[in-house]
Design an enzyme around this catalytic site. Structure first.
Site, mmCIF file in Angstrom:
data_model
loop_
_atom_site.group_PDB
_atom_site.id
_atom_site.type_symbol
_atom_site.label_atom_id
_atom_site.label_comp_id
_atom_site.label_asym_id
_atom_site.label_seq_id
_atom_site.Cartn_x
_atom_site.Cartn_y
_atom_site.Cartn_z
ATOM 1 N N ASN A 139 1.807 -2.610 13.021
ATOM 2 C CA ASN A 139 0.660 -1.997 12.357
ATOM 3 C C ASN A 139 -0.583 -2.372 13.166
ATOM 4 O O ASN A 139 -1.039 -3.507 13.110
ATOM 5 C CB ASN A 139 0.557 -2.519 10.921
ATOM 6 C CG ASN A 139 -0.699 -2.027 10.220
ATOM 7 O OD1 ASN A 139 -1.390 -1.126 10.717
ATOM 8 N ND2 ASN A 139 -1.020 -2.613 9.079
ATOM 9 N N HIS A 146 -1.228 -0.963 1.734
ATOM 10 C CA HIS A 146 -1.490 -2.186 2.492
ATOM 11 C C HIS A 146 -2.574 -2.996 1.780
ATOM 12 O O HIS A 146 -3.500 -2.426 1.189
ATOM 13 C CB HIS A 146 -1.927 -1.845 3.920
ATOM 14 C CG HIS A 146 -1.945 -3.052 4.794
ATOM 15 N ND1 HIS A 146 -2.989 -3.945 4.795
ATOM 16 C CD2 HIS A 146 -1.023 -3.544 5.664
ATOM 17 C CE1 HIS A 146 -2.710 -4.936 5.639
ATOM 18 N NE2 HIS A 146 -1.523 -4.711 6.181
ATOM 19 N N GLU A 152 -5.074 -4.454 2.787
ATOM 20 C CA GLU A 152 -6.444 -4.150 3.203
ATOM 21 C C GLU A 152 -6.950 -2.869 2.545
ATOM 22 O O GLU A 152 -8.145 -2.751 2.263
ATOM 23 C CB GLU A 152 -6.505 -4.073 4.741
ATOM 24 C CG GLU A 152 -6.371 -5.472 5.341
ATOM 25 C CD GLU A 152 -5.661 -5.542 6.667
ATOM 26 O OE1 GLU A 152 -5.520 -4.502 7.341
ATOM 27 O OE2 GLU A 152 -5.225 -6.650 7.037
ATOM 28 N N SER A 175 1.284 -12.818 9.788
ATOM 29 C CA SER A 175 1.262 -13.759 10.915
ATOM 30 C C SER A 175 2.606 -13.916 11.614
ATOM 31 O O SER A 175 2.942 -15.002 12.100
ATOM 32 C CB SER A 175 0.706 -15.128 10.459
ATOM 33 O OG SER A 175 -0.629 -14.990 10.014
HETATM 34 O O1 LIG Z 1 0.538 -4.983 8.410
HETATM 35 C C1 LIG Z 1 0.585 -6.093 8.933
HETATM 36 C C2 LIG Z 1 0.152 -7.259 8.229
HETATM 37 O O2 LIG Z 1 -1.028 -7.068 7.536
HETATM 38 C C3 LIG Z 1 0.241 -8.539 8.976
HETATM 39 O O3 LIG Z 1 -0.846 -8.744 9.832
HETATM 40 P P1 LIG Z 1 -0.838 -10.008 10.800
HETATM 41 O O4 LIG Z 1 0.492 -9.976 11.521
HETATM 42 O O5 LIG Z 1 -1.989 -9.838 11.718
HETATM 43 O O6 LIG Z 1 -0.921 -11.224 9.927
#
Ligand SMILES: O=C[C@H](O)COP(=O)(O)O
Length: 261
Positions: free
Chosen positions: A14, A104, A106, A222
């Protein structure tokens, strides 16, 4: 009944609001160069770029017959009409998107998306042959209070309201604890397994066991090359939704090759 081995892992990058369409082309070319047929036999690989990149990614994937799949990060609940700024299911289908992210954290945090909207978007995706990657997961205060499973399952229930089994059989659910997204603080493999297993259990209650055993449940938050193997070793984790680490092609290739890490 599908066993964990029968669920092809899905590694999806993503990109969030990163990489313009020119950078997207260079990035997908690097992924294609780094991955072999052996990788694609073992793992399904997808990228989820910004809307403005999708046509470029489609042209590259089609032109070079790449095995990389792609999709969008959001979808309108509506199929057309006066919805300024939105992108519809028919538009994404026309670009041959396989996946679309729904709910998501966000989007939930910055755009006020909640269960009703996620439910409408899941239905919109299926109306147009797109597979939702439905994101669920708890914020830190809920985790600290021990409410993470109830919170996550309530999000799942809401998003799947009145969605028939024939559709849900192909859904991807991504468990993304909000406190682990972009923070560097990864959930332990046991944390991930606990909630991913609970999601599968709820799918069995809402539908049936064979359906739940076939659905892929990803972990996100993460994920990087150094921690992916331990997370993927959990029986109910069938892939990862990768944010930051997916922006580096070499790192994402290593994540796809989690078995070598
Ligand atoms: O869609 C992906 C997630 O929000 C994880 O993001 P990240 O790997 O930067 O923690």
């Amino acid at each position: 009944m599908a066993s964990p081995e029968a669920r092809t892992p899905l590694m999806a990058g993503n990109w969030k609001m990163n990489l313009n369409h020119l950078e997207a082309i260079a990035h997908v070319q690097k992924l294609a160069f780094g991955l072999s047929d052996k990788d694609f036999d073992a793992v399904e690989v997808a990228v989820l770029p910004p809307f403005t990149d999708l046509r470029s990614v489609q042209t590259l994937v089609d032109g070079d017959k790449l095995k990389i799949r792609y999709g969008a990060q959001d979808i309108s609940a509506h199929d057309d009409g006066a919805y300024t700024g939105e992108v519809s299911g028919p538009m994404l289908a026309k670009l041959n998107c396989t996946y679309v992210v729904v709910g998501h954290s966000e989007r939930r945090q910055y755009h006020g998306e909640a269960e009703e909207s996620c439910n409408a978007k899941v239905k919109a995706a299926y109306r147009h042959g797109l597979t939702p990657i439905l994101c669920v997961g708890e914020p830190l205060d809920v985790r600290k209070a021990g409410g993470h499973i109830a919170h996550t399952l309530a999000q799942l229930d809401g998003a799947l309201k009145d969605v028939p089994a024939e559709h849900v059989a192909s859904i991807v659910v991504a468990y993304e604890p909000v406190w682990a997204i972009g923070t560097g603080e990864v959930a332990t493999p046991e944390n991930a397994q606990e909630v991913c297993a609970a999601i599968r259990g709820r799918l069995a209650e809402l539908y049936d066991r064979p359906l739940s055993e076939g659905v892929r449940v990803q972990y996100g938050g993460s994920v990087k090359a150094g921690n992916v193997a331990a997370i993927m070793a959990q029986p109910d984790v069938d892939g990862a939704l990768v944010g930051g680490a997916a922006l580096n092609a070499e790192e994402f290739v290593k994540i796809v090759r989690f078995r070598d890490q």
